[in-house]
Scaffold this motif. Structure first.
Motif, PDB file in Angstrom:
ATOM      1  N   LEU B 576      37.263 121.901  56.663  1.00  0.00           N
ATOM      2  CA  LEU B 576      37.423 120.645  56.649  1.00  0.00           C
ATOM      3  C   LEU B 576      37.490 119.871  57.938  1.00  0.00           C
ATOM      4  N   PRO B 577      36.719 118.722  58.224  1.00  0.00           N
ATOM      5  CA  PRO B 577      36.894 117.886  59.501  1.00  0.00           C
ATOM      6  C   PRO B 577      38.221 117.337  59.946  1.00  0.00           C
ATOM      7  N   ARG B 578      38.633 117.435  61.009  1.00  0.00           N
ATOM      8  CA  ARG B 578      39.806 117.138  61.348  1.00  0.00           C
ATOM      9  C   ARG B 578      39.662 116.403  62.796  1.00  0.00           C
ATOM     10  N   GLY B 579      38.821 115.650  62.846  1.00  0.00           N
ATOM     11  CA  GLY B 579      38.649 114.799  64.093  1.00  0.00           C
ATOM     12  C   GLY B 579      37.965 115.561  65.462  1.00  0.00           C
ATOM     13  N   GLU B 580      37.847 114.815  66.372  1.00  0.00           N
ATOM     14  CA  GLU B 580      37.048 115.129  67.669  1.00  0.00           C
ATOM     15  C   GLU B 580      37.635 116.410  68.253  1.00  0.00           C
ATOM     16  N   ALA B 581      36.614 117.516  68.636  1.00  0.00           N
ATOM     17  CA  ALA B 581      37.373 118.555  69.159  1.00  0.00           C
ATOM     18  C   ALA B 581      37.313 118.352  70.718  1.00  0.00           C
ATOM     19  N   VAL B 590      38.205 131.944  71.142  1.00  0.00           N
ATOM     20  CA  VAL B 590      36.760 132.083  71.145  1.00  0.00           C
ATOM     21  C   VAL B 590      36.490 131.258  70.087  1.00  0.00           C
ATOM     22  N   VAL B 591      35.710 129.981  70.541  1.00  0.00           N
ATOM     23  CA  VAL B 591      35.079 128.849  69.873  1.00  0.00           C
ATOM     24  C   VAL B 591      33.912 129.345  68.721  1.00  0.00           C
ATOM     25  N   ILE B 592      33.832 129.201  67.776  1.00  0.00           N
ATOM     26  CA  ILE B 592      32.687 129.248  66.954  1.00  0.00           C
ATOM     27  C   ILE B 592      32.122 128.064  66.505  1.00  0.00           C
ATOM     28  N   GLY B 593      31.007 127.760  67.319  1.00  0.00           N
ATOM     29  CA  GLY B 593      30.282 126.424  67.020  1.00  0.00           C
ATOM     30  C   GLY B 593      29.129 126.545  66.036  1.00  0.00           C
ATOM     31  N   VAL B 594      29.549 125.852  64.896  1.00  0.00           N
ATOM     32  CA  VAL B 594      28.508 126.029  63.689  1.00  0.00           C
ATOM     33  C   VAL B 594      27.569 124.876  63.724  1.00  0.00           C
ATOM     34  N   GLY B 626      41.529 141.227  69.550  1.00  0.00           N
ATOM     35  CA  GLY B 626      42.587 140.574  70.093  1.00  0.00           C
ATOM     36  C   GLY B 626      42.360 139.289  70.620  1.00  0.00           C
ATOM     37  N   GLY B 627      41.488 138.287  69.982  1.00  0.00           N
ATOM     38  CA  GLY B 627      41.388 137.024  70.503  1.00  0.00           C
ATOM     39  C   GLY B 627      41.839 135.936  69.290  1.00  0.00           C
ATOM     40  N   THR B 628      41.653 134.869  69.469  1.00  0.00           N
ATOM     41  CA  THR B 628      41.859 133.848  68.504  1.00  0.00           C
ATOM     42  C   THR B 628      40.817 132.845  68.353  1.00  0.00           C
ATOM     43  N   ALA B 629      40.407 132.611  67.071  1.00  0.00           N
ATOM     44  CA  ALA B 629      39.030 131.858  66.924  1.00  0.00           C
ATOM     45  C   ALA B 629      39.610 130.410  66.429  1.00  0.00           C
ATOM     46  N   ARG B 630      38.333 129.722  66.778  1.00  0.00           N
ATOM     47  CA  ARG B 630      38.745 128.119  66.413  1.00  0.00           C
ATOM     48  C   ARG B 630      37.049 127.612  66.071  1.00  0.00           C
ATOM     49  N   ILE B 631      37.107 126.933  65.061  1.00  0.00           N
ATOM     50  CA  ILE B 631      35.849 126.354  64.515  1.00  0.00           C
ATOM     51  C   ILE B 631      35.663 125.091  64.711  1.00  0.00           C
ATOM     52  N   VAL B 632      34.392 124.853  65.307  1.00  0.00           N
ATOM     53  CA  VAL B 632      34.002 123.384  65.618  1.00  0.00           C
ATOM     54  C   VAL B 632      32.543 123.073  65.201  1.00  0.00           C
ATOM     55  N   ARG B 633      32.333 122.195  64.742  1.00  0.00           N
ATOM     56  CA  ARG B 633      31.000 121.884  64.060  1.00  0.00           C
ATOM     57  C   ARG B 633      30.280 120.939  65.139  1.00  0.00           C
ATOM     58  N   MET B 634      29.065 121.343  65.585  1.00  0.00           N
ATOM     59  CA  MET B 634      28.200 120.816  66.551  1.00  0.00           C
ATOM     60  C   MET B 634      27.553 119.645  65.753  1.00  0.00           C
ATOM     61  N   LEU B 635      27.369 118.451  65.993  1.00  0.00           N
ATOM     62  CA  LEU B 635      26.316 117.491  65.429  1.00  0.00           C
ATOM     63  C   LEU B 635      25.194 117.069  66.287  1.00  0.00           C
ATOM     64  N   HIS B 636      25.283 117.376  67.638  1.00  0.00           N
ATOM     65  CA  HIS B 636      24.289 116.904  68.692  1.00  0.00           C
ATOM     66  C   HIS B 636      23.017 117.607  68.829  1.00  0.00           C
ATOM     67  N   THR B 637      23.171 119.139  68.231  1.00  0.00           N
ATOM     68  CA  THR B 637      22.210 119.799  68.528  1.00  0.00           C
ATOM     69  C   THR B 637      22.158 120.994  66.907  1.00  0.00           C
ATOM     70  N   VAL B 746      33.084 118.261  66.141  1.00  0.00           N
ATOM     71  CA  VAL B 746      34.372 118.073  65.221  1.00  0.00           C
ATOM     72  C   VAL B 746      34.945 119.154  65.051  1.00  0.00           C
ATOM     73  N   GLU B 747      36.367 118.837  65.062  1.00  0.00           N
ATOM     74  CA  GLU B 747      37.217 120.264  64.861  1.00  0.00           C
ATOM     75  C   GLU B 747      37.326 120.665  63.328  1.00  0.00           C
ATOM     76  N   LEU B 748      37.144 121.835  63.114  1.00  0.00           N
ATOM     77  CA  LEU B 748      36.994 121.991  61.663  1.00  0.00           C
ATOM     78  C   LEU B 748      38.284 122.977  61.422  1.00  0.00           C
ATOM     79  N   ASP B 749      39.081 122.581  60.274  1.00  0.00           N
ATOM     80  CA  ASP B 749      40.489 123.233  59.630  1.00  0.00           C
ATOM     81  C   ASP B 749      39.501 124.426  58.735  1.00  0.00           C
ATOM     82  N   TYR B 750      39.799 125.768  59.309  1.00  0.00           N
ATOM     83  CA  TYR B 750      39.103 126.675  58.372  1.00  0.00           C
ATOM     84  C   TYR B 750      40.294 127.287  57.602  1.00  0.00           C
TER      85      TYR B 750
END
Lengths: 138, 762
Positions: B576-581, B590-594, B626-637, B746-750
């Motif tokens: 779910l989108p949750r505003g600008e990342a 570790v950011v996962i860019g989808v 041993g990391g933390t994941a954050r998911i971000v949607r790219m729209l420019h590429t 865009v920051e995504l709520d996973y």
């Protein structure tokens, strides 16, 4: 107008060909087959059609093909068994000597007017003699 | 090879090569004394011709008194003395150039050929490269529209299967059907079965039963065959006599076929004399040039040449395949219809088979194969053809690849099944109507679905023999078959067969290169090859080109998107989108860019994994490392590298993962150049959930300053481009269409769906 323009005869000049029993191409309908009006004797080529195809072949620049059609026209009325027997006679070692071939040529010329086929057989007789092809093979 | 010990003093690649099909092929060394020379033997005569008083008195080094039977016939009937004076005086190199010169018309070259001796014809074509031969062939071949011929036979001589396979061959577009038997006495039954089968569907196909000459003429006379091609000729006198004929017996037979309205062509081909043991130490091409001059001399309209039974032996020699093409060129140069060989399997290597057919597909031919095995190899009673039932679709694709007409048309499953049922039922009806026996229903159905005779519960060769004998003894003709078909309600088939019989009266199909298409005869007379450069000659009409393209497995955009279950563009409930990342600060983040369409339009990787499961695997891996994941949607590429680099630059650790919806994934680091990534999964179709999990773990270990072993997705050399690129191109286009260069991430709520790590989710 060139003879090539008559081709294909079935489309361009259907009136120029008839079945051996004298029917036009248009008579070969399924109804006529079912009624018995048309039978196997109608489904054959005539010397006239072959000579027409020979003219077309010659006009198309194919002289040897035309000559073959002309020999074929000679053979239309020759019975199947006699054709097969003549073919057998022309195979190597079948005829005893040249005379046997020359006799067959004379017979075809006399009984069927097969002038061009007779000439072919006479030519064979001369070459077979020179090459010794009258040796029995079995 | 697996058993090769390390101590083996051999590069193991040779062992691997030993197990390839190619190694079944044998290759022969040049040896003119033993008859193994292809284009030129030291024992070939030099071209020569003397004419006195309009008669040939010497030819190719021999005086007329020494002519053998072949020389004598050629001198008497092939050589045109007037043309010979011109043609034999010409420089052979100049004639060779004329053959490939688009400004020299075919007719001019055909006229020259009538004045050339066999040795000179061979010399001239011998000057051409393989490419030049193929080009000259495309210019010199006789009928403009190419065609093809099928072998229809089976190992049981089963008439039901012959009928079904004939109808199938007609549907595939073959212009001629040739059958032969395992048991010679079954010839009449085979001919009847193929006659009925060939009348099903579009009809109008020439058919033949290959058998001993006298019998074939009788079958033809009964209307159960419309062409013959067993008029074999040979290039040496001894071979000819061993073949139990002479040029005069064959010339008589040729005329006899025409006198019965039957199309005929001769058969000859390289290495026949070699196989028969009477080669006179001459080259293959010279002997074949003699055969072909002889055929023109006999007045036959065409030839089946290009090796034929001798093709595998010819292909075993260096330059042998070029020779097969060269002899086909001489045939058409002499004005003969050419059924251009390609009817014998010349190799066990599929690569050699495909290469062999290619020049013919490009150049076109009256009949590209003088017998394409339309049945399975084991059912081909002529022996396996170059192409067979197994490989028909490969051939169809080659036509489509080169936009060339190989004479065949793709068929659809329902259409073929319908025709097979119709053909077998029609034959059963004809057999019943003619008192040849009742066919049980089980036999019919076993044949309809069978790919080959090993699968049928039908007639055996022994059961067919009395049926064949009855057809012959009772003098059953094609007219009786027409009547039987019509009486049982097969009106269309009766009309199709009658159409072929009607052609016999006009003799139109006796002319050079004649075939019957849509009820009309086309031949070199009314459809002459007029190639004289780009834009001329044969080009597929649009409707034909559309038909050729109708192979199976053609993906349209709609079909691909339907399979990918692409619905309306919308957000998934698990991302779910949750505003600008914004840039993170956590040291082990570790950011996962989808990609733009990831989990919105597109829901599955090309390997078939649901994207929820892929994300679960990546996130699970990051956490396990041993990391933390954050998911971000790219729209420019939508480009993998930039997805990964942009993700890395948003990541508190400087490490990020970029992933496209189709599954291509990169592990990147913020300081790197875009295409100098840390790790990459470029072959998404092979990438599994374990790989994604391992990549997530590695990403986390990098944030700890470790250097883990990179994850490698193993490949076995699959043709991934052929398998996937149609889908990939269409899917990626959806992603690129969604990009907006100005849009920010865009920051995504996973919210992992329940059981996201299960692979059996719908």
């Amino acid at each position: 107008m060139s003879d090539v323009d008559l081709y294909p005869v079935a489309e361009k000049a259907p009136e120029q060909v008839r079945t051996p029993t004298g029917k036009p191409l248009s008579a070969l309908t399924l109804e006529a087959v079912m009624s018995g009006e048309v039978d196997a004797r109608d489904v054959a080529i005539t010397p006239e059609a072959l000579l027409l195809q020979a003219r077309i072949a010659r006009a198309a620049g194919r002289v040897t093909l035309a000559e073959n059609f002309e020999r074929a026209a000679d053979l239309v009325r020759v019975p199947q068994d006699l054709i097969l027997d003549t073919y057998e006679l022309l195979r190597p070692g079948r005829a005893r000597d040249a005379q046997q071939l020359l006799d067959r040529a004379a017979q075809l010329r006399r009984d069927y007017g097969a002038e061009r086929v007779a000439a072919l057989i006479e030519e064979a007789a001369a070459v077979y003699t020179r090459r010794g092809l009258f040796v029995k093979r079995y | 090879m697996s058993e090769a010990p390390n101590s083996s003093n051999r590069w193991r690649r040779f062992g691997e090569w030993d197990s390839r099909p190619l190694r079944q092929d044998l290759f022969a060394a040049e040896n003119p004394e033993a008859g193994f020379s292809v284009f030129r033997s030291p024992h070939d005569p030099a071209p020569s011709l003397t004419v006195e008083g309009g008669r040939v008195t010497g030819m190719d080094g021999k005086a007329a008194g020494d002519f053998d039977i072949i020389d004598a016939f050629i001198a008497a009937h092939h050589i045109d003395p007037a043309m010979a004076a011109v043609a034999m005086a010409m420089d052979p190199g100049e004639i060779a150039r004329k053959l490939v010169d688009i400004n020299v018309p075919r007719q001019e070259l055909e006229a020259l050929a009538r004045g050339l001796t066999p040795a000179r014809l061979a010399e001239v074509v011998g000057r051409l490269s393989a490419l030049e031969i193929a080009f000259a062939y495309s210019k010199m071949r006789q009928r403009q529209t190419p065609g093809n011929q099928a072998h229809v036979t089976n190992a049981k001589d089963d008439p039901l299967q012959l009928a079904a396979d004939s109808a199938t061959a007609v549907a595939l577009g073959f212009d001629e059907i040739e059958t032969t038997m395992r048991v010679a006495s079954n010839g009449w039954a085979n001919a009847l079965a193929c006659t009925v089968g060939a009348a099903v569907g579009r009809g109008g196909v020439l058919f033949q039963c290959s058998i001993e000459e006298a019998e074939e003429l009788q079958i033809g006379l009964a209307g159960l065959a419309s062409y013959a091609e067993t008029v074999s000729v040979y290039g040496t006198e001894r071979a000819f006599i061993d073949g139990d004929d002479t040029p005069w017996s064959k010339a008589l037979l040729t005329a006899a076929y025409a006198s019965r309205g039957i199309k005929a062509r001769c058969t000859s081909g390289a290495a026949a004399e070699l196989l028969m043991g009477f080669h006179e130490q001459r080259s293959l091409l010279y002997l074949e040039a003699r055969c072909l001059c002889l055929q023109r001399a006999m007045g036959v309209q065409g030839t089946q040449n290009g090796g034929i039974d001798g093709a595998p032996l010819t292909a075993s020699m260096a330059g042998g395949v070029r020779e097969l093409m060269a002899e086909n060129l001489i045939a058409v140069w002499l004005g003969l219809e050419c059924a251009s060989g390609n009817d014998t399997r010349t190799s066990e290597s599929e690569i050699r088979v495909g290469a062999k057919i290619t020049p013919y597909l490009l150049a076109g031919s009256d009949l590209i194969c003088s017998g394409f095995g339309s049945v399975k190899k084991y059912d081909n009673s002529f022996n396996a053809s170059l192409f067979n039932g197994e490989e028909i679709e490969d051939y169809l694709v080659l036509q489509r690849d080169f936009e060339t007409d190989g004479g065949l048309t793709p068929v659809d499953e329902d259409q073929v099944l319908g025709l097979r049922v119709r053909a077998v039922e029609a034959l059963a009806a004809v057999m019943d109507e003619l008192g040849l026996g009742k066919v049980p229903r089980e036999r019919i159905m076993s044949v309809v679905f069978a790919s080959g005779s090993q699968e049928t519960e039908s007639f055996t060769a022994g059961e067919v023999t009395p049926i064949s004998a009855a057809i012959k003894a009772r003098g059953i003709t094609a007219v009786d078959v027409v009547r039987a078909l019509a009486a049982r309600g097969y009106t269309e088939e009766a009309e199709n067969l009658l159409l072929m019989l009607r052609q016999r009266i006009s003799g139109d199909y006796l002319q050079t290169s004649a075939i019957v298409r849509d009820g009309r005869v086309i031949s070199a007379v009314n459809d002459p090859n007029d190639y004289h450069g780009p834009g001329t000659g044969y080009r597929m009409p649009e409707a034909r080109w559309q038909a050729v393209q109708g192979i199976r497995n053609v993906l349209t955009r709609d079909r691909v998107l339907a399979v990918e279950d692409i619905g309306e563009a919308g957000e998934s409930d698990w991302l779910l989108p949750r505003g600008e990342a914004v840039r993170g600060t956590a040291p082990h983040e570790v950011v996962i860019g989808v990609s733009p369409g990831f989990g919105r339009q597109l829901h599955r990787t090309t390997a078939g994994h649901r994207l929820e499961e892929v994300v679960a695997a990546l996130v699970g891996g990051v956490e396990a490392g041993g990391g933390t994941a954050r998911i971000v949607r790219m729209l420019h590429t939508a480009d993998t590298s930039f997805l990964g680099l942009a993700a890395a630059r948003l990541s508190g650790s400087g490490y990020g993962i970029g992933i496209q919806a189709k599954g291509t994934t990169v592990l990147h680091q913020a300081d790197r150049m875009p295409h100098l990534n840390v790790e990459l999964f470029s072959n998404a179709p092979l990438t599994g959930l374990d790989h994604y999990r391992a990549l997530g773990r590695n990403a986390a270990r990098y944030t700890h300053g470790e250097a883990p072993e990179p994850v490698v997705v193993p490949v076995q050399g699959e043709a991934l481009g052929a398998r996937f690129h149609v889908r990939v191109a269409l899917l990626y286009a959806i992603e690129t269409a969604l990009t907006d260069p100005a849009a920010t991430p865009v920051e995504l709520d996973y919210r992992p769906p329940a059981g996201a790590d299960r692979s059996d989710r719908p």
